[in-house]
Structures are given as structure tokens and as C-alpha cells.
Design an enzyme around this catalytic site. Structure first.
Site, PDB file in Angstrom:
ATOM      1  N   GLU A   1     -12.211   5.182  22.479  1.00 36.56           N
ATOM      2  CA  GLU A   1     -13.431   4.379  22.314  1.00 36.56           C
ATOM      3  C   GLU A   1     -14.234   4.354  23.620  1.00 36.56           C
ATOM      4  OE1 GLU A   1     -12.312   0.434  21.218  1.00 36.56           O
ATOM      5  OE2 GLU A   1     -14.312  -0.129  20.497  1.00 36.56           O
TER       6      GLU A   1
ATOM      7  N   ASP B   1     -21.257  -5.492  22.936  1.00 37.01           N
ATOM      8  CA  ASP B   1     -20.817  -6.855  22.603  1.00 37.01           C
ATOM      9  C   ASP B   1     -20.666  -7.830  23.762  1.00 37.01           C
ATOM     10  OD1 ASP B   1     -20.628  -5.393  20.317  1.00 37.01           O
ATOM     11  OD2 ASP B   1     -18.595  -5.999  19.805  1.00 37.01           O
TER      12      ASP B   1
HETATM   13  C1  GLC Z   1     -17.530  -2.568  18.792  1.00 33.57           C
HETATM   14  C2  GLC Z   1     -18.727  -2.047  19.578  1.00 33.57           C
HETATM   15  C3  GLC Z   1     -19.903  -1.819  18.639  1.00 33.57           C
HETATM   16  C4  GLC Z   1     -19.472  -0.899  17.510  1.00 33.57           C
HETATM   17  C5  GLC Z   1     -18.241  -1.465  16.779  1.00 33.57           C
HETATM   18  C6  GLC Z   1     -17.663  -0.515  15.771  1.00 33.57           C
HETATM   19  O1  GLC Z   1     -17.790  -3.818  18.277  1.00 33.57           O
HETATM   20  O2  GLC Z   1     -19.071  -2.936  20.589  1.00 33.57           O
HETATM   21  O3  GLC Z   1     -20.988  -1.271  19.314  1.00 33.57           O
HETATM   22  O4  GLC Z   1     -20.495  -0.713  16.607  1.00 33.57           O
HETATM   23  O5  GLC Z   1     -17.238  -1.720  17.721  1.00 33.57           O
HETATM   24  O6  GLC Z   1     -17.300   0.674  16.380  1.00 33.57           O
END
Ligand code: GLC
Length: 442
Positions: A413, A171
Site C-alpha cells: 500500500e 486520511d
Molecule cells: C485508505 C486510503 C484511501 C483509499 C482506501 C482504499 O483509506 O487512505 O485513499 O481509497 O484506503 O484503498
């Protein structure tokens, strides 16, 4: 790896996957990400295949619920739960005539990991069943890859264009932030920044309620992302309309590297079930493999993302520069250069690799989302690429280091590449699923 530790990690990972299981699909993390995400579910299925093959298949077929009739696979399929009304309304996928009638989705996509996940699940099935599985997934995969080339490669360059940072899955990766600052910063957002009013967005942000603000994108960036999303919605997710006016369109390196590998796997799927891919698609796939070389910067000795509009490379280095290893189409000599960067202490060779941006980047921040931390899905992609290039010992080393990190720090994460400390949300599904896969395939 010590034998005694193995069951513990496996048990912890299984617990996370169970906690996040919603029956037919898995949420990436309970509070922060309460819906189904596209590439998350692909990584999740890659882990689940070792635990419950049928459930891993459901994880992937559930993704097809959200497929648009033009072939697009959305990055989010929203939960129907009443409490998420606002999430669904923010995207309002119904404004586009191709969106599914009975389910709310986002209006953009995410890295095409579905062919990989389909094959990984297929590997666990004996032949007649594997063929039926591929037959079940093939039409959707084919339509998706055709959609990517039809709508996101308008000049037939071989490189897919993304129109929102969320599509990249990384992101707030530096090239997206620089492009955003250049081309997608509405005047009112700049004004908010100047007057220090950007904190207002905190009332609407879910992430900073669960994760320290310093580990996420800034408020100004969050506002600009939101504005970019609203713009896409106003254009009803019609790509021609969007691309005709916007300067914010990026040929993302990570996405295109993943697509190249996905194309190879889709070809493998088609072959297994005796299908012939449409000639136009085969040509487009070949173009992509060649076009990746246009993202190589000879002076810098690395691959970059490129702006679709200016056709200039966005010279912000990120871990995406290693993903041509996963694409598998670059020369052995190039692969060796990428390996050097992976080991360089100034770049990616940190204590707990692989950082999402190199240490010498001005963006580097050990805890800030996609601007420094180590993410397990990226490690998984790099391990797979190293293996296919024959760097077996290097792949094994990274695999062991990754598992050690998870044993020490849990199923978060992301992680600091310097200290290994956990960051982002806890109980993150793809971390757990890929821990299972790395354990079971070592
Ligand atoms: C965040 C990450 C993305 C992922 C999402 C859900 O937005 O950047 O890659 O898919 O979370 O886990």
C-alpha cells in the site's frame, strides 16, 4: 530500467489485479478493503486499460452503480456479501433520499479522478468507440461535477469543501489531524484519551488486525473519525445541515488540485462529443483555477489547505503542496519552485520519493500511513504534472525510481521513503495498476 526485469514486475502486478478482481470491479486489497472505492477504481482502470480495455471500462461503469440521484459519487460502494452487514450499517446511506435504492454506499465522496480515468481509457479506443465511451460516461461526470459545485461550494469561492478526512483520500494527513483536534474532538473522546481507554476501539478496527498499529492512525483519531462519521449520518448526509453547525470543514488542497485537472478533462470529453458544458459550470471551473492562488502562502513559499470556517491556511506541509503541478494551472515559475521542493533533501527529496509529508515536518514518520510514506498514486499524479509542465527528464527520473522501488519492495500500500521497505497492506491494487501504467507508458 533493465529489459530483463520488466516482465517480472508486470507479471507480479497482473497477479495482484487478478487476485483482487471481483468480476465487475476490483477491491483495493482483499482483507483490509473488501468493497469498491472511488478513486482506487479510477487508478485501477488506468492500469487495466493496458491489459483488458473492456474490463477497465467495467471498472468505471461499476462506479456509477453507486451514484446518488443528486450527482454525488460515494467513496465506497459496499459489497452485498452478508459478512459486511456492519460496514453497510455504519454508513446507512438509505437515510438520505438521494442514495440508490438497491445498493449500500457511504455518504461522502473522494478525489474526483473519474474524468482522468475516463480519458485514459478513451485514449486506448479508436475514434468512433472513444466517442461512444465518452457519451456513456459524460452524463454521470457532468452531474458529479455539478454536485460538487452546488453542494460543496456554497459561497461560490471556487474551492470545494470536504467534511470528513476520508473524502480527501489522504486520511490522516497533518492538516486534517490539526483541524480534527481543534474542531471535531467530542468530549467523550478526549476523556477516553485522558483515561487511556482509547484501546477499546481496537475491537472494532479492521486495519490494525492486518497492519501494525504504528503504521495507521492512532486509536484516538480513529474514535474521532468514527464520531465525525456518525454526526454526518445523524444529519442524513444533508450538506446544508452539516455545514450550518460544524467547524470541521476544510478546503483541501489535494482534492481541489485534482478537481481543477478533472475540470480540464471533462471539458475535453464534452468537446470530443460535441456537448456544451452548462455556462454556470464553466464559470465555476474558471473560479477554481483562480482560487487555487488563495492557497499560496507567500512567506512560506508553498501551497496549503485552508479551513473553510476561519479562512486561515492550515500551515502543515504535505505532499499536497506539490499537486498544483498536476492541476496544471499555476505559472511555470511556481512550478519551478515546486520542483525545488521536490528535490530538496529537507523536504521531498528523499531516497525513495515522494514522501507524503516532507522530512522537516514534525509529523514525519517514515511508516505512518499518510504522514511520511511514499504512495504510488501520488507519484503518478506528480509524474503526470511534471510531464505536462515540460519537466520531461524529471518525470522520467521519478518514474524510474518508482518502478525500482516496486521491483525491490513489491505491491504494498505504501513504502518507507528512507529505506524503501514495504508497509501497509500487501497486494494493493492501485500500486499494481499504476505499476502497469508506468511500465507501459515509459
Ligand atoms: C485508505 C486510503 C484511501 C483509499 C482506501 C482504499 O483509506 O487512505 O485513499 O481509497 O484506503 O484503498
Amino acid at each position: 530500467m533493465t529489459e530483463t526485469n520488466t516482465p517480472d514486475l508486470l507479471e507480479i502486478a497482473k497477479k495482484v489485479l487478478k487476485k483482487n478482481d471481483r468480476g465487475q470491479w476490483t477491491v483495493p486489497a482483499p482483507e483490509l478493503y473488501p468493497h469498491q472505492w472511488l478513486w482506487d477504481s479510477c487508478f485501477i482502470a488506468i492500469g487495466l486499460r493496458h491489459l483488458d480495455i473492456e474490463r477497465s471500462q467495467t471498472e468505471l461503469t461499476s462506479l456509477l452503480r453507486g451514484q446518488w440521484s443528486n450527482g454525488m459519487l460515494p467513496n465506497i460502494i459496499f459489497s452485498k456479501d452478508a459478512q459486511y452487514h456492519e460496514d453497510r450499517e455504519l454508513w446507512s446511506s438509505r437515510v438520505n433520499p438521494y442514495s440508490p435504492a438497491d445498493i449500500a454506499t457511504s455518504g461522502i465522496t473522494q478525489p474526483p479522478m473519474l474524468a482522468e480515468a475516463t480519458v485514459r481509457v478513451g485514449e486506448k479506443l479508436k475514434m468512433p468507440d472513444r466517442r461512444s465511451w465518452y457519451q456513456q460516461m459524460y452524463p454521470a461526470l457532468l452531474e458529479y461535477h455539478q454536485w460538487l459545485y452546488r453542494e460543496r461550494d456554497p459561497h461560490k469561492e471556487g474551492l470545494i469543501i470536504l467534511v470528513h478526512p476520508y473524502e480527501s483520500g489522504l486520511d490522516n494527513s497533518p492538516p486534517w489531524i490539526s483541524e480534527l483536534r481543534k474542531h471535531s474532538m467530542p468530549k467523550w473522546v478526549r476523556l477516553f484519551e485522558k483515561l487511556h481507554l482509547d484501546f477499546i476501539v481496537n475491537f472494532f478496527r479492521r486495519d490494525t488486525r492486518h497492519v501494525p498499529a504504528g503504521q495507521r492512525i492512532s486509536n484516538v483519531e480513529a474514535l474521532a473519525y468514527w464520531a465525525a462519521l456518525r454526526r454526518l449520518r445523524r444529519k442524513a448526509y444533508n450538506w446544508e445541515a452539516i455545514l450550518s453547525r460544524s467547524l470541521f470543514a476544510v478546503e483541501d488542497l489535494a482534492f481541489n488540485a485534482i478537481l481543477i485537472r478533472a475540470n480540464q478533462l471533462l471539458t475535453q470529453i464534452a468537446k470530443t462529443i460535441g456537448e456544451e458544458l452548462p455556462a454556470e459550470l464553466t464559470k465555476a471551473m474558471a473560479r477554481s483555477e483562480k482560487a487555487l492562488e488563495q492557497l499560496w502562502d507567500e512567506d512560506a513559499g508553498q501551497y496549503y489547505t485552508r479551513s473553510f470556517i476561519s479562512h486561515k491556511l492550515v500551515q502543515d506541509s504535505t505532499v499536497a503542496s506539490l499537486l498544483p503541478l498536476y492541476a496544471g494551472c499555476v505559472s511555470q515559475e511556481r512550478a519551478k519552485m515546486l520542483l525545488n521542493a521536490l528535490y530538496s533533501p529537507k523536504k521531498f527529496g528523499l531516497r525513495w520519493p515522494v514522501p507524503s509529508v516532507p522530512k522537516d515536518s514534525p509529523y514525519f514518520n517514515e511508516l505512518k500511513y499518510w504522514q511520511g510514506p511514499t504512495w504510488i498514486n501520488i507519484n503518478w499524479l506528480i509524474i503526470d504534472g511534471l510531464e505536462r509542465y515540460g519537466f520531461t527528464a524529471e518525470a522520467q527520473m521519478l518514474r524510474e525510481r518508482t518502478l525500482e522501488l516496486l521491483r525491490n519492495s513489491g505491491m504494498n500500500e505504501y513504502f518507507s521513503p528512507l529505506s524503501g521497505s514495504p508497509a501497509g497492506t500487501e497486494n494493493f491494487s492501485w500500486t499494481a495498476a499504476l505499476a502497469v501504467d508506468l511500465l507501459k507508458t515509459s
